[in-house]
Write a protein that holds these residues in place. Structure first.
Motif, short mmCIF file in Angstrom:
data_model
loop_
_atom_site.label_atom_id
_atom_site.label_comp_id
_atom_site.label_asym_id
_atom_site.label_seq_id
_atom_site.Cartn_x
_atom_site.Cartn_y
_atom_site.Cartn_z
N ALA A 16 0.87 -1.24 -0.17
CA ALA A 16 0.07 -0.03 0.24
C ALA A 16 0.62 1.24 0.03
CB ALA A 16 -0.88 -0.12 1.08
N LEU A 17 0.30 2.37 -0.58
CA LEU A 17 0.90 3.69 -0.30
C LEU A 17 0.19 4.68 0.57
CD1 LEU A 17 1.30 4.52 -4.22
CD2 LEU A 17 2.85 3.79 -2.74
N THR A 18 0.88 5.01 1.31
CA THR A 18 0.42 6.15 2.46
C THR A 18 0.41 7.68 1.51
OG1 THR A 18 1.19 4.88 4.29
CG2 THR A 18 0.63 7.14 4.54
N VAL A 19 -0.78 8.24 1.70
CA VAL A 19 -0.98 9.48 1.09
C VAL A 19 -0.97 10.50 2.16
CG1 VAL A 19 -2.37 10.81 -0.45
CG2 VAL A 19 -2.35 8.44 -0.88
N GLN A 20 0.01 11.56 1.94
CA GLN A 20 0.04 12.55 2.93
C GLN A 20 -0.73 13.76 2.29
OE1 GLN A 20 2.25 12.17 5.52
NE2 GLN A 20 2.62 10.08 4.90
N ARG A 21 -1.19 14.55 3.21
CA ARG A 21 -1.92 15.98 2.72
C ARG A 21 -1.00 17.04 3.15
NH1 ARG A 21 -8.15 17.09 4.19
NH2 ARG A 21 -7.67 18.79 5.77
N PHE A 22 -1.11 17.99 2.36
CA PHE A 22 -0.44 19.50 2.54
C PHE A 22 -1.41 20.50 2.49
CE2 PHE A 22 3.08 16.79 1.76
CZ PHE A 22 3.98 17.30 2.51
N LEU A 23 -1.41 21.44 3.16
CA LEU A 23 -2.35 22.48 3.02
C LEU A 23 -1.79 24.05 2.98
CD1 LEU A 23 -5.34 23.82 3.60
CD2 LEU A 23 -4.69 24.20 5.90
N ALA A 57 -3.34 11.24 5.13
CA ALA A 57 -4.73 11.49 4.69
C ALA A 57 -5.41 10.07 4.86
CB ALA A 57 -4.67 12.26 3.44
N PHE A 58 -4.79 9.24 4.16
CA PHE A 58 -5.31 7.91 3.69
C PHE A 58 -4.27 7.05 3.29
CE2 PHE A 58 -6.89 10.49 0.56
CZ PHE A 58 -6.48 9.90 -0.73
N THR A 59 -4.69 5.69 2.93
CA THR A 59 -3.77 4.65 2.46
C THR A 59 -4.58 4.16 1.30
OG1 THR A 59 -2.81 4.16 4.55
CG2 THR A 59 -2.43 2.49 2.77
N VAL A 60 -3.66 3.78 0.10
CA VAL A 60 -4.49 3.08 -0.99
C VAL A 60 -3.65 1.97 -1.53
CG1 VAL A 60 -5.39 5.43 -1.76
CG2 VAL A 60 -2.92 4.78 -2.56
N HIS A 61 -4.22 0.99 -2.29
CA HIS A 61 -3.32 0.03 -3.09
C HIS A 61 -2.47 0.68 -4.13
CE1 HIS A 61 -6.13 -3.05 -1.51
NE2 HIS A 61 -7.20 -2.28 -1.85
#
Length: 70
Positions: A16-23, A57-61
């Motif tokens: 899985a890939l961990t998706v990071q969020r920036f503001l 933010a979330f994790t995706v395949h």
């Protein structure tokens, strides 16, 4: 369906890939990045700017070759 997102990273599997969020605090816009190298590069490029790293933010395949259409 474009992708499935998981709050619990263990549900997405080992690759899985961990998706990071920036503001961007100046505009209110968000930017999402997957992968440690991309996250580090974005942080370095935006150092001193108005971007704040909000964390995971979330994790995706992990995408499989040929599965994404643009």
């Amino acid at each position: 369906m474009a992708f499935q997102a998981y709050a619990d990273p263990t549900l997405a599997g080992a690759d899985a890939l961990t998706v990071q969020r920036f503001l961007d605090t100046a505009t209110g816009e968000h930017h999402y990045i997957a992968g440690d190298a991309e996250t580090a590069a974005f942080e370095q490029a935006q150092a001193g700017g108005s971007w704040v790293h909000e964390g995971v933010a979330f994790t995706v395949h992990t995408p499989v070759s040929g599965t994404l259409d643009y």
